[in-house]
Design a protein around this motif. Structure first.
Motif, PDB file in Angstrom:
ATOM      1  N   GLY A 434       0.814  -1.200   0.000  1.00 58.90           N
ATOM      2  CA  GLY A 434       0.000   0.000   0.000  1.00 58.90           C
ATOM      3  C   GLY A 434       0.853   1.257   0.000  1.00 58.90           C
ATOM      4  O   GLY A 434       2.079   1.206   0.138  1.00 58.90           O
ATOM      5  N   PRO A 435       0.211   2.426  -0.137  1.00 62.15           N
ATOM      6  CA  PRO A 435       0.950   3.698  -0.146  1.00 62.15           C
ATOM      7  C   PRO A 435       1.754   3.922   1.131  1.00 62.15           C
ATOM      8  O   PRO A 435       2.738   4.657   1.127  1.00 62.15           O
ATOM      9  CB  PRO A 435      -0.162   4.750  -0.300  1.00 62.15           C
ATOM     10  N   ASN A 436       1.325   3.300   2.222  1.00 64.47           N
ATOM     11  CA  ASN A 436       2.045   3.452   3.486  1.00 64.47           C
ATOM     12  C   ASN A 436       3.228   2.496   3.604  1.00 64.47           C
ATOM     13  O   ASN A 436       3.905   2.453   4.648  1.00 64.47           O
ATOM     14  CB  ASN A 436       1.083   3.232   4.659  1.00 64.47           C
ATOM     15  N   GLY A 437       3.489   1.715   2.557  1.00 67.19           N
ATOM     16  CA  GLY A 437       4.596   0.775   2.590  1.00 67.19           C
ATOM     17  C   GLY A 437       4.276  -0.546   3.247  1.00 67.19           C
ATOM     18  O   GLY A 437       5.129  -1.440   3.288  1.00 67.19           O
ATOM     19  N   ARG A 438       3.058  -0.686   3.733  1.00 69.94           N
ATOM     20  CA  ARG A 438       2.671  -1.926   4.407  1.00 69.94           C
ATOM     21  C   ARG A 438       2.249  -2.964   3.368  1.00 69.94           C
ATOM     22  O   ARG A 438       1.508  -2.656   2.438  1.00 69.94           O
ATOM     23  CB  ARG A 438       1.531  -1.674   5.379  1.00 69.94           C
ATOM     24  N   GLU A 439       2.709  -4.200   3.569  1.00 72.38           N
ATOM     25  CA  GLU A 439       2.384  -5.253   2.614  1.00 72.38           C
ATOM     26  C   GLU A 439       0.922  -5.664   2.727  1.00 72.38           C
ATOM     27  O   GLU A 439       0.367  -5.770   3.829  1.00 72.38           O
ATOM     28  CB  GLU A 439       3.278  -6.470   2.829  1.00 72.38           C
ATOM     29  N   VAL A 440       0.303  -5.896   1.573  1.00 73.45           N
ATOM     30  CA  VAL A 440      -1.063  -6.411   1.521  1.00 73.45           C
ATOM     31  C   VAL A 440      -0.992  -7.924   1.646  1.00 73.45           C
ATOM     32  O   VAL A 440      -0.436  -8.607   0.777  1.00 73.45           O
ATOM     33  CB  VAL A 440      -1.750  -6.020   0.204  1.00 73.45           C
ATOM     34  N   LEU A 441      -1.526  -8.439   2.718  1.00 71.15           N
ATOM     35  CA  LEU A 441      -1.543  -9.883   2.963  1.00 71.15           C
ATOM     36  C   LEU A 441      -2.985 -10.344   3.042  1.00 71.15           C
ATOM     37  O   LEU A 441      -3.841  -9.661   3.623  1.00 71.15           O
ATOM     38  CB  LEU A 441      -0.789 -10.220   4.254  1.00 71.15           C
ATOM     39  N   PHE A 442      -3.242 -11.512   2.469  1.00 69.44           N
ATOM     40  CA  PHE A 442      -4.599 -12.042   2.385  1.00 69.44           C
ATOM     41  C   PHE A 442      -4.747 -13.268   3.272  1.00 69.44           C
ATOM     42  O   PHE A 442      -3.786 -14.023   3.487  1.00 69.44           O
ATOM     43  CB  PHE A 442      -4.929 -12.434   0.943  1.00 69.44           C
ATOM     44  N   ALA A 443      -5.955 -13.480   3.747  1.00 66.35           N
ATOM     45  CA  ALA A 443      -6.257 -14.712   4.462  1.00 66.35           C
ATOM     46  C   ALA A 443      -6.215 -15.868   3.471  1.00 66.35           C
ATOM     47  O   ALA A 443      -7.010 -15.923   2.531  1.00 66.35           O
ATOM     48  CB  ALA A 443      -7.630 -14.629   5.120  1.00 66.35           C
ATOM     49  N   GLY A 444      -5.274 -16.762   3.656  1.00 71.62           N
ATOM     50  CA  GLY A 444      -5.148 -17.899   2.762  1.00 71.62           C
ATOM     51  C   GLY A 444      -5.956 -19.078   3.238  1.00 71.62           C
ATOM     52  O   GLY A 444      -6.686 -19.009   4.235  1.00 71.62           O
ATOM     53  N   ALA A 445      -5.828 -20.181   2.535  1.00 69.57           N
ATOM     54  CA  ALA A 445      -6.588 -21.378   2.885  1.00 69.57           C
ATOM     55  C   ALA A 445      -6.255 -21.852   4.294  1.00 69.57           C
ATOM     56  O   ALA A 445      -7.143 -22.253   5.050  1.00 69.57           O
ATOM     57  CB  ALA A 445      -6.314 -22.482   1.869  1.00 69.57           C
ATOM     58  N   THR A 446      -4.976 -21.837   4.657  1.00 71.66           N
ATOM     59  CA  THR A 446      -4.592 -22.265   6.002  1.00 71.66           C
ATOM     60  C   THR A 446      -3.684 -21.268   6.707  1.00 71.66           C
ATOM     61  O   THR A 446      -3.451 -21.407   7.907  1.00 71.66           O
ATOM     62  CB  THR A 446      -3.880 -23.637   5.962  1.00 71.66           C
ATOM     63  N   ASP A 447      -3.143 -20.287   5.997  1.00 75.24           N
ATOM     64  CA  ASP A 447      -2.313 -19.250   6.615  1.00 75.24           C
ATOM     65  C   ASP A 447      -3.057 -17.931   6.528  1.00 75.24           C
ATOM     66  O   ASP A 447      -3.478 -17.529   5.438  1.00 75.24           O
ATOM     67  CB  ASP A 447      -0.965 -19.158   5.883  1.00 75.24           C
ATOM     68  N   PRO A 448      -3.223 -17.213   7.637  1.00 78.33           N
ATOM     69  CA  PRO A 448      -4.002 -15.969   7.591  1.00 78.33           C
ATOM     70  C   PRO A 448      -3.267 -14.798   6.965  1.00 78.33           C
ATOM     71  O   PRO A 448      -3.839 -13.710   6.845  1.00 78.33           O
ATOM     72  CB  PRO A 448      -4.281 -15.692   9.080  1.00 78.33           C
ATOM     73  N   ASN A 449      -2.002 -15.005   6.536  1.00 76.90           N
ATOM     74  CA  ASN A 449      -1.212 -13.895   6.007  1.00 76.90           C
ATOM     75  C   ASN A 449      -0.429 -14.314   4.771  1.00 76.90           C
ATOM     76  O   ASN A 449       0.796 -14.425   4.797  1.00 76.90           O
ATOM     77  CB  ASN A 449      -0.252 -13.374   7.088  1.00 76.90           C
ATOM     78  N   ASN A 450      -1.150 -14.548   3.672  1.00 72.72           N
ATOM     79  CA  ASN A 450      -0.522 -14.924   2.405  1.00 72.72           C
ATOM     80  C   ASN A 450      -0.193 -13.699   1.564  1.00 72.72           C
ATOM     81  O   ASN A 450      -0.971 -12.732   1.531  1.00 72.72           O
ATOM     82  CB  ASN A 450      -1.464 -15.794   1.574  1.00 72.72           C
ATOM     83  N   PRO A 451       0.928 -13.724   0.815  1.00 73.98           N
ATOM     84  CA  PRO A 451       1.148 -12.715  -0.214  1.00 73.98           C
ATOM     85  C   PRO A 451       0.286 -13.012  -1.438  1.00 73.98           C
ATOM     86  O   PRO A 451      -0.605 -13.865  -1.390  1.00 73.98           O
ATOM     87  CB  PRO A 451       2.643 -12.867  -0.515  1.00 73.98           C
TER      88      PRO A 451
END
Length: 579
Positions: A434-451
């Protein structure tokens, strides 16, 4: 063992014997409507023990499902909920028979346990044909289930059982080698961890060491309790199978990977954008390559199991099965072939499409520049970037988006690489910030922080099957190792798994080229699975030391860009995505 009772508005037959042609008897639980008549069948067949309640065997999954998605459990007493299979209380009232079969050597079924083997697939074929001729059956059999129960649908459907009429594989892998065990030729330890926890522990003969089915009072793993050394002799050594079989052309993988083109039955393939390294590529490949003239692809989000059990998820499957198992004219045959839930940093949008990849895709190549560590529309002057081969590598940054844009489809990269040793493992991570430099991570099938997505390739496995390769999806043969000459530059074509993301103005993409699994580096403590903290890859790790000895894979890897080495990533940009 076999007994019948009426309860909860169903007739339930426990441990129904299904004889195989070699004398082995499999056991099934059959849930059917009380009223007279013949009904279509929904079947599952696998090694997770048909009598193991989800609440007991998978308590964390159950707690999360009931907490976050209460509708998934609201229409049932949940007495018969088992992991990754249909809840009969949600199907029998709609005129279906639910059959759960313990596969050979698991749960209540006798025999030698060998997961996803040709013998196991033939057993499934036999169970389908057995169910078709029972007095309560309409003769129309459908298959559904998650993960293992999706994988073996493709396997058995390729054998063309005469009474199989429809399948709905939910989040499975279709190619054991490429999808799960050896990504890009690199051994993944997932199934080595999975086997003792989810399969060995409930092998037939575990008896008193296994949980009790609260509905019957019997052990879920057979009436006898055999010694552990006896059971060891009655099952395949999966670790040995996967460690020692290193090529996709080895018989172990060939036996367990269906010819998708042989599948002709109607199919609703349901995949998860967050199923990285296990349950994503297979659902899309099966949709694209299957021989069925009636096939649909639905891509969703959330946890691995969620949309199988939610009210909306069940309703979707019921429409599909009502059409093909009950001949209902409910409009399903007029549905567009693709039903996509597209990801945004702040949520999801739904859209239907008609082909994969999307016909209007603007295939856009972004070039890596090692001098500025950037991604750009033009190949820059020659440069190179080196990193320790067992490190998190280097990241190439794209520009901030001037307007909202969408990437949906397959992704690939072409990298020019040299190594200080005779081999190198390359791990690619497609990322968004994002514009703030924070990575966008998605809730994955088994990991809550997927790229956004992953790609992998062992450099010695770079050989392509040119007949099967596509610009956006290279196909590696994986039949030999072609070692590197240290210092020489080699072209690597790398598949990055399909993805979907809509990025607002001001966001940017990045590509990390590394020599080990991705780590989002979020603060601990992190969620864990099977005692393993999840750093963005869930438990799909490439951490088997014998597969990646440091003297071979621990040198220096260099990425060459520009000039005669135009390293790049090919992105499926969707123009006018909001129209």
């Amino acid at each position: 063992m076999h007994k019948t009772e009426q309860r909860d508005d169903m007739i339930i037959e426990w441990d129904v014997p299904i004889p195989m042609e070699d004398g082995i008897v499999l056991r099934a639980d059959v849930y059917r409507p009380i009223g007279p008549g013949r009904y279509p069948v929904l079947m599952s067949h696998g090694p997770y023990a048909k009598g193991l309640p989800m609440q007991t065997g998978y308590a964390p999954v159950w707690r999360q499902l009931t907490r976050d998605h209460p509708d998934a459990v609201a229409e049932s007493t949940n007495k018969y909920q088992s992991f990754e299979v249909a809840d009969p209380e949600c199907w029998v009232p709609y005129g279906y028979i639910c059959i759960r079969v313990d596969s050979r050597g698991s749960g209540r079924s006798q025999g030698y346990l060998d997961c996803l083997s040709a013998r196991e697939t033939k057993d499934y074929y036999n169970c389908i044909e057995w169910a078709a001729v029972q007095s309560w059956s309409s003769g129309k059999i459908g298959l559904t289930g998650i993960s293992y129960y999706a994988v073996n649908q493709w396997q058995v459907a390729a054998l063309k059982p005469p009474h199989l009429h429809a399948i709905c594989p939910f989040e499975g892998f279709a190619d054991l080698y490429r999808d799960t065990v050896r990504h890009g030729g690199i051994l993944c330890s997932f199934m080595l961890r999975w086997y003792p926890i989810q399969v060995e522990s409930i092998q037939h003969g575990a008896g008193d060491r296994a949980p009790i089915n609260p509905n019957t009072g019997d052990s879920i793993a057979g009436p006898e309790t055999e010694a552990p050394e006896v059971l060891k002799g009655r099952r395949a050594d999966l670790t040995q199978q996967q460690v020692e079989n290193v090529y996709a052309t080895d018989s172990y993988y060939l036996e367990r990977t269906p010819v998708l083109e042989d599948i002709e039955v109607p199919m609703l393939s349901r995949g998860n954008w967050g199923g990285l390294a296990n349950h994503l590529r297979g659902n899309i490949e099966a949709f694209v390559r299957s021989g069925s003239k009636k096939k649909w692809l639905e891509m969703h989000n959330f946890e691995h199991w969620t949309e199988f059990y939610t009210t909306g998820g069940r309703a979707l499957m019921r429409r599909f099965f009502d059409h093909f198992l009950k001949d209902e004219d409910n409009g399903w045959d007029r549905e567009p072939p693709l039903m996509l839930n597209l990801r945004r940093p702040d949520g999801f949008i739904q859209r239907t499409e008609h082909e994969w990849p999307l016909a209007r895709t603007d295939w856009t190549r972004s070039f890596l520049d090692a001098a500025s560590l950037s991604l750009g529309s033009q190949s820059a002057a020659p440069a190179k970037a080196a990193f320790h081969a067992l490190s998190h590598g280097v990241t190439f940054w794209g520009p901030e988006q001037e307007q909202e844009g969408e990437i949906t489809g397959p992704v690939s990269a072409t990298l020019f690489v040299s190594s200080s040793t005779v081999n190198a493992d390359v791990f690619l991570t497609l990322r968004a910030f994002g514009p703030n430099g924070r990575e966008v991570l998605f809730a994955g099938a088994t990991d809550p922080n997927n790229p956004v997505s992953f790609g992998w390739l062992r450099a010695s496995r770079r050989k392509l099957d040119l007949a099967r390769s596509l610009p956006y999806r290279p196909w590696h043969v994986h039949d030999e190792d072609q070692l590197l000459l240290p210092g020489d530059v080699y072209e690597l074509d790398i598949e990055i798994w399909p993805t979907s993301i809509i990025l607002p103005r001001g966001y940017r993409l990045a590509l990390t080229v590394a020599g080990q699994d991705f780590d989002h580096r979020l603060p601990e403590p992190l969620p864990s699975m099977w005692g393993t903290p999840m750093h963005g890859c869930s438990i799909h790790l490439h951490d088997v030391d014998s597969d990646r000895p440091a003297d071979v894979f621990g040198g220096m890897t260099t990425i060459h860009t520009g000039g005669e080495f135009p390293s790049s990533v090919l992105l499926p940009v969707i123009p006018n995505h909001n129209l």
